[in-house]
Design a protein around this motif. Structure first.
Motif, short mmCIF file in Angstrom:
data_model
loop_
_atom_site.label_atom_id
_atom_site.label_comp_id
_atom_site.label_asym_id
_atom_site.label_seq_id
_atom_site.Cartn_x
_atom_site.Cartn_y
_atom_site.Cartn_z
N LEU A 65 18.96 28.37 9.22
CA LEU A 65 17.85 27.75 9.93
C LEU A 65 16.53 27.97 9.19
O LEU A 65 15.63 27.13 9.27
CB LEU A 65 17.77 28.30 11.36
CG LEU A 65 16.83 27.59 12.32
CD1 LEU A 65 17.13 26.10 12.41
CD2 LEU A 65 16.90 28.21 13.69
N LYS A 66 16.43 29.07 8.44
CA LYS A 66 15.21 29.33 7.66
C LYS A 66 14.95 28.23 6.63
O LYS A 66 13.81 28.02 6.23
CB LYS A 66 15.30 30.67 6.95
CG LYS A 66 15.20 31.86 7.88
CD LYS A 66 15.18 33.13 7.06
CE LYS A 66 16.45 33.89 7.37
NZ LYS A 66 16.60 35.12 6.61
N ASP A 67 16.01 27.54 6.22
CA ASP A 67 15.87 26.46 5.25
C ASP A 67 15.28 25.20 5.88
O ASP A 67 14.95 24.25 5.16
CB ASP A 67 17.22 26.12 4.63
CG ASP A 67 17.82 27.27 3.86
OD1 ASP A 67 17.06 28.00 3.18
OD2 ASP A 67 19.05 27.46 3.95
N PHE A 68 15.17 25.20 7.19
CA PHE A 68 14.67 24.03 7.92
C PHE A 68 13.58 24.47 8.91
O PHE A 68 13.80 24.50 10.13
CB PHE A 68 15.81 23.33 8.68
CG PHE A 68 16.94 22.92 7.78
CD1 PHE A 68 16.90 21.70 7.11
CD2 PHE A 68 18.02 23.75 7.58
CE1 PHE A 68 17.93 21.34 6.27
CE2 PHE A 68 19.06 23.39 6.74
CZ PHE A 68 19.02 22.17 6.08
N PRO A 69 12.40 24.81 8.41
CA PRO A 69 11.36 25.37 9.29
C PRO A 69 10.97 24.45 10.43
O PRO A 69 10.65 24.92 11.53
CB PRO A 69 10.19 25.64 8.35
CG PRO A 69 10.48 24.89 7.11
CD PRO A 69 11.96 24.69 7.03
N ASP A 70 11.00 23.13 10.22
CA ASP A 70 10.66 22.22 11.32
C ASP A 70 11.66 22.34 12.46
O ASP A 70 11.29 22.30 13.63
CB ASP A 70 10.60 20.77 10.84
CG ASP A 70 9.41 20.51 9.92
OD1 ASP A 70 8.44 21.29 9.97
OD2 ASP A 70 9.47 19.52 9.16
N LEU A 71 12.93 22.49 12.12
CA LEU A 71 13.96 22.65 13.15
C LEU A 71 13.80 23.98 13.87
O LEU A 71 14.01 24.07 15.08
CB LEU A 71 15.36 22.55 12.54
CG LEU A 71 15.74 21.21 11.93
CD1 LEU A 71 17.13 21.29 11.32
CD2 LEU A 71 15.65 20.09 12.94
#
Length: 70
Positions: free
Chosen positions: A3-9
């Motif tokens: 999830l860290k790879d997708f900060p918007d999510l």
């Protein structure tokens, strides 16, 4: 990948993240996906226990309360 790879999510409200997780899960399985025998046996036993009265239903509020204690 996390999830860290997708900060918007990561900034989405919990409910929206859960909905997205469900959509991702559903997109990865279909009706031809085999259910392991032990999964089906576990589900059958749990359903039998419920129907026989060995286990009772709990409310969503009670489930949330129990999970919050963990």
């Amino acid at each position: 990948m996390s999830l860290k790879d997708f900060p918007d999510l990561a900034r989405l409200p919990k409910g929206q993240r859960m909905k997205l997780a469900d959509e991702l899960w559903q997109s990865s399985v279909d009706d031809s996906t085999k259910v392991p025998v032990w999964h089906q046996e576990t589900l059958d036993q749990r359903w039998s226990d419920y129907r026989s009265g060995k286990v009772k239903r709990i409310s969503l509020k009670e489930l949330e309360r129990r999970l919050a204690k963990r």
